[in-house]
Write an enzyme that holds these catalytic residues in place. Sequence first.
Site, short mmCIF file in Angstrom:
data_model
loop_
_atom_site.label_atom_id
_atom_site.label_comp_id
_atom_site.label_asym_id
_atom_site.label_seq_id
_atom_site.Cartn_x
_atom_site.Cartn_y
_atom_site.Cartn_z
N GLY A 10 -69.69 18.18 10.23
CA GLY A 10 -68.87 17.41 9.38
C GLY A 10 -69.36 17.88 7.92
N PHE A 98 -62.30 11.05 14.52
CA PHE A 98 -62.37 12.67 15.02
C PHE A 98 -63.53 12.59 16.10
CE2 PHE A 98 -60.90 13.24 10.66
CZ PHE A 98 -59.37 13.15 11.02
N LYS A 121 -69.73 5.59 10.27
CA LYS A 121 -69.50 4.12 10.30
C LYS A 121 -68.17 3.71 10.81
CE LYS A 121 -72.53 3.74 6.09
NZ LYS A 121 -72.73 3.46 4.90
N LYS A 206 -69.19 -3.56 7.50
CA LYS A 206 -69.34 -3.97 6.30
C LYS A 206 -68.00 -3.01 5.51
CE LYS A 206 -70.18 0.15 4.68
NZ LYS A 206 -69.53 1.06 3.67
N ASN A 271 -63.10 2.21 0.41
CA ASN A 271 -62.36 1.24 0.82
C ASN A 271 -61.91 0.07 -0.22
OD1 ASN A 271 -62.06 1.85 4.11
ND2 ASN A 271 -64.42 2.14 3.37
#
Length: 347
Positions: A10, A98, A121, A206, A271
């Site tokens: 990643g 993914f 997460k 969260k 977010n």
Amino acid sequence: AVKSRVTVVGSGNWGSVASKLIASNTLNLHSFHDEVRMWVFEEILPTGEKLSEIINRTNENVKYLPGIKLGKNVVADPDLENAVRDANMLVFVTPHQFMEGICKRIVGKIRNDAEAISLIKGMEVKKEGPCMISSLISDQLGINCCVLMGANIANEIAVEKFSEATVGYRKNKEMADKWVQLFNTSYFMVSAVQDVEGVELCGTLKNVVAIAAGFVDGLDMGNNTKAAIMRIGLREMKAFSKLLFPSVKDTTFFESCGVADLITTCLGGRNRKCAEAFARNGGKRSFDELEAEMLQGQKLQGVSTAKELYEVLSHQGWLERFPLFSTVHKICIGHLPPAAIVEYTKP
Ligand code: NAD
Ligand code: 13P
């Protein structure tokens, strides 16, 4: 002793910062090979150049972490199989959606003494029920998987501002200490707790509370309302985690992965930011549209996690016990207006 080889799977915003952190340590610690291999999901930039080639030429991830040198010992590799082949320490840090595909591509192609850690997460929902990403990795690849979560907005760690993080492990304390050693720096303080589920659920859940906090911001409801939403969210996080895994410890919620990550994400995360814009537009522009426009290729985890969580809650008959979690999902899909976040969540 044989030196460990690290590969980071990643290279988004956090993946790039994680590679930088690790690379500064492998240079100084004798138990690791200097080189850190970083798998890059290849893309062609508007200049016509490949992202992996620019990273190797400039030592910068110009798309996901512009302006930050990763360290000369970070090597970008667009070939997933090649990137994981020789590593005995695998660090997974991609958007959670993914990971199933990535596991399928590397199963049977990694070392059999490999150990993993997930910085991801999120969760998957299968017919059998919810599956945490660390379980997906360990089940599909047949290896151990620790987790690392915390109050870790990547851009702040990239410029070496102080933060803390939590490693969650299942049984092997020695391996947890090795992961702590790999990540810990003077500005990134890592500690380990024996509660892999608790740590991972904190990081995952969260993001849903952060969406709620963003709605509150978009409705200009002020700090007290946002704090109330964070409190109720934390209570739902704890209750849900314990229903799913009775072994989850109360103390985990007081680690960096718990209340600290909740606070930073509700103040400064992606977010929160997109949810604020969603509410300001009265829910008329979709999250997909806002994500593409505001995040330039970076991915939200909270909207899909809210959906996954909703599936679990409805399947278990728990919807009414988790009004904040279920209302976030209904707002995200347009079944309720953003203002419902307070109306439907109030105790
Ligand atoms: P990101 O959102 O910045 O970037 C998206 C990444 O996904 C890019 O590397 C892109 O190349 C890749 N991608 C796009 N399509 C893909 C595909 N089809 N297959 C595989 N990869 C593809 O990523 P990030 O910020 O590194 O986030 C990874 C995880 O880390 C998430 O679970 C996130 O919640 C978590 N995290 C992020 C931060 C942060 O501040 N950014 C902090 C802590 C944890
Ligand atoms: P966002 O994905 O909302 O930016 O959250 C980042 C994060 O997980 C900070 O710890």
